[in-house]
Design an enzyme around this catalytic site. Structure first.
Site, PDB file in Angstrom:
ATOM      1  N   ARG A 132       3.433   7.493  11.394  1.00 28.13           N
ATOM      2  CA  ARG A 132       3.302   7.139  12.390  1.00 28.13           C
ATOM      3  C   ARG A 132       3.404   8.403  12.896  1.00 28.13           C
ATOM      4  O   ARG A 132       3.665   9.164  13.209  1.00 28.13           O
ATOM      5  CB  ARG A 132       4.628   5.999  13.000  1.00 28.13           C
ATOM      6  CG  ARG A 132       4.335   4.606  12.901  1.00 28.13           C
ATOM      7  CD  ARG A 132       2.992   4.122  12.382  1.00 28.13           C
ATOM      8  NE  ARG A 132       3.126   2.408  11.627  1.00 28.13           N
ATOM      9  CZ  ARG A 132       2.735   3.192  10.199  1.00 28.13           C
ATOM     10  NH1 ARG A 132       2.413   3.181  10.068  1.00 28.13           N
ATOM     11  NH2 ARG A 132       2.439   1.183   9.942  1.00 28.13           N
ATOM     12  N   HIS A 167      -6.839   6.703  10.436  1.00 27.87           N
ATOM     13  CA  HIS A 167      -5.936   5.679   9.468  1.00 27.87           C
ATOM     14  C   HIS A 167      -5.574   4.988   8.311  1.00 27.87           C
ATOM     15  O   HIS A 167      -6.146   3.957   8.117  1.00 27.87           O
ATOM     16  CB  HIS A 167      -4.495   4.410  10.675  1.00 27.87           C
ATOM     17  CG  HIS A 167      -3.478   4.367   9.744  1.00 27.87           C
ATOM     18  ND1 HIS A 167      -2.437   3.694  10.557  1.00 27.87           N
ATOM     19  CD2 HIS A 167      -2.854   4.375   8.338  1.00 27.87           C
ATOM     20  CE1 HIS A 167      -1.100   3.927   9.790  1.00 27.87           C
ATOM     21  NE2 HIS A 167      -2.055   4.042   8.403  1.00 27.87           N
ATOM     22  N   GLN A 217      -3.603   4.064  18.689  1.00 25.13           N
ATOM     23  CA  GLN A 217      -4.585   3.789  17.913  1.00 25.13           C
ATOM     24  C   GLN A 217      -5.356   2.409  17.642  1.00 25.13           C
ATOM     25  O   GLN A 217      -5.096   1.160  18.139  1.00 25.13           O
ATOM     26  CB  GLN A 217      -4.303   3.702  15.587  1.00 25.13           C
ATOM     27  CG  GLN A 217      -3.572   4.591  15.312  1.00 25.13           C
ATOM     28  CD  GLN A 217      -2.717   4.740  13.951  1.00 25.13           C
ATOM     29  OE1 GLN A 217      -2.699   5.721  13.500  1.00 25.13           O
ATOM     30  NE2 GLN A 217      -2.935   3.761  13.978  1.00 25.13           N
ATOM     31  N   ASN A 272       0.566  -1.506   0.309  1.00 25.64           N
ATOM     32  CA  ASN A 272       0.017  -0.176  -0.496  1.00 25.64           C
ATOM     33  C   ASN A 272       0.809   1.294  -0.261  1.00 25.64           C
ATOM     34  O   ASN A 272       0.408   2.176   0.247  1.00 25.64           O
ATOM     35  CB  ASN A 272      -1.566  -0.185   0.609  1.00 25.64           C
ATOM     36  CG  ASN A 272      -0.353  -0.011   2.691  1.00 25.64           C
ATOM     37  OD1 ASN A 272       0.799  -0.237   2.252  1.00 25.64           O
ATOM     38  ND2 ASN A 272      -1.323  -0.055   3.542  1.00 25.64           N
TER      39      ASN A 272
END
Length: 399
Positions: free
Chosen positions: A285, A333, A314, A147
């Site tokens: 991040r 995210h 997260q 990705n």
């Protein structure tokens, strides 16, 4: 028989999709550096379907159960009473995604004596205590490049949305207004600005290539300098330090991994080196940035905007200040979890599992830790250590 725990994000509020906006997904034939897309022996899902949520199961259940393995799929990952913690005691493999990470701390690893492999369905394994994995001789693998281009597209979208003041302008339309002056008082052209990336690996380099047609001045810093031919092709200015880059750039995008040396690299002190009114984009991040320093820089005007796709922990608590700070463009995210990318990282996860169960080598591009040391792409991108400290704060998140 092996027990596999797969930690995935929840299904859509309206339920798992019965239909999709498109009938298919376009996929590249190969990645820009020539690496091939994942090559498992088979898949048991239709490309373009929602695979990253609980009901999607990364398309793994038929394959695993037909081979006699047990698959536990859950979104419950935080707190001592989570499904993850209850099931860890006899798990051989744990799979999760960067978007909904199962924080594999040293404490959790110690509670899983049968654990042999931890897989990231996607890229970025900083939610795993790599030092503890090394000590226990646990293999850590991720689906490198699956990705990367998806994230790079998200970076460009965020840069444009910040510089052109898109989100406030859209909100005026939703509220029924036609407030042109309110919209354009913070709107600029990207053309001729200086844009710099901190790290120019797969994502950072892709960002630079996508931005070149905008006629911007491109800058980068990376501990691995790019070939001279690439610097000439993109007319890149190389910087030997983050400080040198931030002093001259109007837009700074973070595209580096999180490890102990990069944790909170953007903080109250380093933000003073930015040009006043710069934009900071972070799809790498959340813990690369000091949370409160970002808020203060936006409130003072040192930063004109901050757009981020990543948080720590997260999911973030409901009272996380990044939800409410001024001039932000935060998203959950999602940058690397488009339906297009899900096809690739689910397929890559299947490939990793096939290799593991069949005793075949996992390709070097996917390896982070193996044999008690950093391996493959992990040896290039990470340093040993632990970046999971503080992840227990995720337990405070309420839906």
């Amino acid at each position: 028989m092996a027990k596999i725990i797969c930690v995935l994000y929840d299904d859509p509020i309206a339920g798992y999709p019965k239909s999709y906006a498109r009938d298919d997904v376009a996929q590249p034939e190969h990645y820009p550096d020539g690496q091939t897309l994942p090559t498992p022996k088979g898949i048991d899902f239709k490309p373009g379907t929602l695979l990253g949520s609980v009901s999607g199961e990364l398309g793994l259940r038929k394959y695993l159960e037909s081979n006699g393995h047990q698959l536990v799929v859950t979104s419950s990952k935080d707190g001592a009473d989570s499904v993850l913690d209850r099931e860890l005691h006899d798990a051989e493999i744990v799979i999760s995604q960067p978007f909904w990470p199962a924080y594999m701390t040293a404490e959790r690893i110690a509670k899983a004596p049968k654990l042999k492999m931890i897989v990231t369905a996607g890229i970025g394994s900083d939610h795993i205590d790599l030092e503890a994995a090394n000590t226990r001789n646990i293999t850590v693998a991720e689906v490198t490049y699956s990705n990367s281009n998806s994230v790079a597209e998200h970076v460009v979208m965020m840069i444009l949305s910040q510089v052109r003041n898109y989100i406030p302008s859209y909100n005026w339309v939703v509220k029924g207004g036609w407030n042109i002056a309110d919209c354009v008082e913070r709107s600029y052209d990207l053309e001729a600005m200086s844009v710099g990336t901190v790290a120019a690996g797969r994502i950072g380099l892709r960002v630079l290539r996508l931005l070149k047609p905008f006629d911007v001045k491109l800058h980068y810093t990376d501990r691995h300098r790019l070939p001279e031919s690439v610097e000439k092709e993109l007319n890149l200015t190389h910087h030997t330090s983050v400080e040198s880059l931030t002093k001259v750039c109007d837009v700074v995008t973070l595209n580096c991994p999180l490890y102990p040396e990069t944790e909170h690299m953007i903080n109250e002190t380093t933000l003073k080196n930015f040009k006043r009114g710069a934009y900071l984009i972070n799809t790498a991040r959340g813990k690369l940035c000091d949370r409160d320093a970002i808020v203060s820089a936006l409130e003072s005007g040192q930063l004109a905007g901050y757009a981020g796709d990543v948080w720590f922990p997260q999911p973030p608590p409901a009272d996380h200040p990044w939800r409410h700070m001024p001039n932000h463009g935060m998203t959950p995210h999602i940058s690397g979890s488009s339906l297009t990318a899900q096809t690739r990282y689910a397929t890559g996860t299947r490939e990793i599992l096939e290799c593991y169960f069949e005793g075949r080598p996992i390709r070097d591009e996917y390896l982070i830790v193996q044999g008690g040391k950093l391996a493959g792409v992990g040896a290039h991108s990470y340093s040993e250590g632990n970046a999971t400290k503080g992840s227990e704060e995720a337990e405070r998140f309420k839906k």
